[in-house]
Design an enzyme around this catalytic site. Sequence first.
Site, PDB file in Angstrom:
ATOM      1  N   TYR A 237       0.824  -1.209   0.000  1.00 21.28           N
ATOM      2  CA  TYR A 237       0.000   0.000   0.000  1.00 21.28           C
ATOM      3  C   TYR A 237       0.860   1.261   0.000  1.00 21.28           C
ATOM      4  O   TYR A 237       0.768   2.101  -0.908  1.00 21.28           O
ATOM      5  CB  TYR A 237      -0.951  -0.025   1.198  1.00 21.28           C
ATOM      6  CG  TYR A 237      -1.620   1.289   1.511  1.00 21.28           C
ATOM      7  CD1 TYR A 237      -2.331   1.989   0.541  1.00 21.28           C
ATOM      8  CD2 TYR A 237      -1.555   1.843   2.795  1.00 21.28           C
ATOM      9  CE1 TYR A 237      -2.954   3.200   0.825  1.00 21.28           C
ATOM     10  CE2 TYR A 237      -2.178   3.043   3.092  1.00 21.28           C
ATOM     11  CZ  TYR A 237      -2.874   3.720   2.108  1.00 21.28           C
ATOM     12  OH  TYR A 237      -3.487   4.916   2.392  1.00 21.28           O
ATOM     13  N   LYS A 241       1.689   3.966  -3.069  1.00 22.52           N
ATOM     14  CA  LYS A 241       1.277   5.368  -2.864  1.00 22.52           C
ATOM     15  C   LYS A 241       2.481   6.298  -3.022  1.00 22.52           C
ATOM     16  O   LYS A 241       2.360   7.397  -3.588  1.00 22.52           O
ATOM     17  CB  LYS A 241       0.647   5.557  -1.481  1.00 22.52           C
ATOM     18  CG  LYS A 241      -0.738   4.954  -1.325  1.00 22.52           C
ATOM     19  CD  LYS A 241      -1.789   5.586  -2.220  1.00 22.52           C
ATOM     20  CE  LYS A 241      -2.301   6.899  -1.711  1.00 22.52           C
ATOM     21  NZ  LYS A 241      -3.408   7.434  -2.564  1.00 22.52           N
TER      22      LYS A 241
END
Length: 490
Positions: A237, A241
């Site tokens: 994640y 990002k």
Amino acid sequence: MELGSIVEFLENKSILVTGATGFLAKIFVERILRTQPNVKKLFLLLRAGDTKSATQRLHNEVIGKELFRVLREKRASDFNSFVSKKLTPVPGDISCDDLGVADSNLREEMWREVDIVVNLAATTNFDERYDVALGINALGARHVLDFAKKCVKIKMLLHVSTAYVAGEQSGLILEQPFQMGETLNGTFGLDIEEEKRLMEERLDELQSEGATREAVTLAMKDLGIQRAKMHGWPNTYVFTKAMGEMLLGHLKENLPLVILRPTIISSTYKEPFPGWVEGIRTIDSFAVGYGKGQLTFFLGDIESIIDVIPADMVVNSMIVAMAAHANQPCEVIYQVGSSVTNPVRYSNLHDFGLRYFTKNPWINKDGKAVKVGKVTVLSTMDSFHRYMALRYLLLLKGLQFVNTAFCQYFRGTYTDLNRRIKFLLRLIELYRPYLFFKGVFDDMNTEKLRMAVRASGAEADLFYFDPKCIDWEDYFMNIHIPGAVKYVFK
């Protein structure tokens, strides 16, 4: 930094919002509609195959939620006509070129009308499939930027990231942009195109081997974690990002770009009403487990800071940043959290949870009140492994022996316990970096934004986002935990 009226700024603006069914996006949409009913239009990008499906998702997953209760009451006579006039559902997918918008007339209208693009689309699973996370969080951000550049009236792109792109850094974490190819372990070797090639190559290999869907999913999840750790990030994640931020910074040219990095987002503090939350968010997974009597231990430094910020404060900071930076070529990072100015600790959360659920116990499916008590605190990974060995692994070994002796009679019990233990160990591995997190997030840029709002006068109370005003005991005891019980506990 000078700031005029934010409400006036929003008047007659057209805003494209991606990830429109997400928690934060819904609050953003409701806030804009209620604060400035003369906003021109909100184009809401939803993952859907056609307009009918997108419209259905808009009604079921956005405006049909209790979040819109206040607006519905405020516009009792014309709510439906108002919403249909102001909101345009856009079927699409940010992992595709032109955001997957197939309707050429709608696409042209957006390029002609959109003033501001707000990118809230993300997959937030720590161990998401690498192909999915790369497609949405990294390459998706580039697709949003490309689309924004085609909008002839574009004034800015606001990209919502996460403060935890910082990985496992300790100390004061500054509001600094990433450089293209930067890693967190000191090596400059991150090539996003190469990451894409590696992912596609592995996917092709699996498909040529005839791997099952489950096998492909597991392999893609493992690849994401492996690539993240190789470059210094703890999970897929935050790694993807961070790559999204790099692409935006590198390719933005002279388009005004604001990257907003919230910390752990919790339920609403005040607007549209206190305590609204949706889905099991990071801290709520602990609250649910504890309140239901399923959490018997806490792993982590009980005195470490957990950086929490209410969702409506994040949305207010987004709106103020839009007004402050429209038409001003820039790349600004805003970290929106509480760890520097008003820190709350895990020990506080444990105390609030114990007091709340002692006074308001959860009633289980048998109609009995669940009793809670102090949990065992495991302050190191070594103490966790000892705890697991004594409490579960010895039992598992014993069960394995008995199962063999009784001709696999207890195989179902053994398999179930083994699966649960493996799931717990994987969960702990994913959350470990945050349970022992030693960083605090500098918010100097965000403080300047708050000062600009205060200096502008009357709208400071309307667009509040200063965590110093939060009494954490009151917030958790009377707002957040009751809200989680009402909207999250099943």
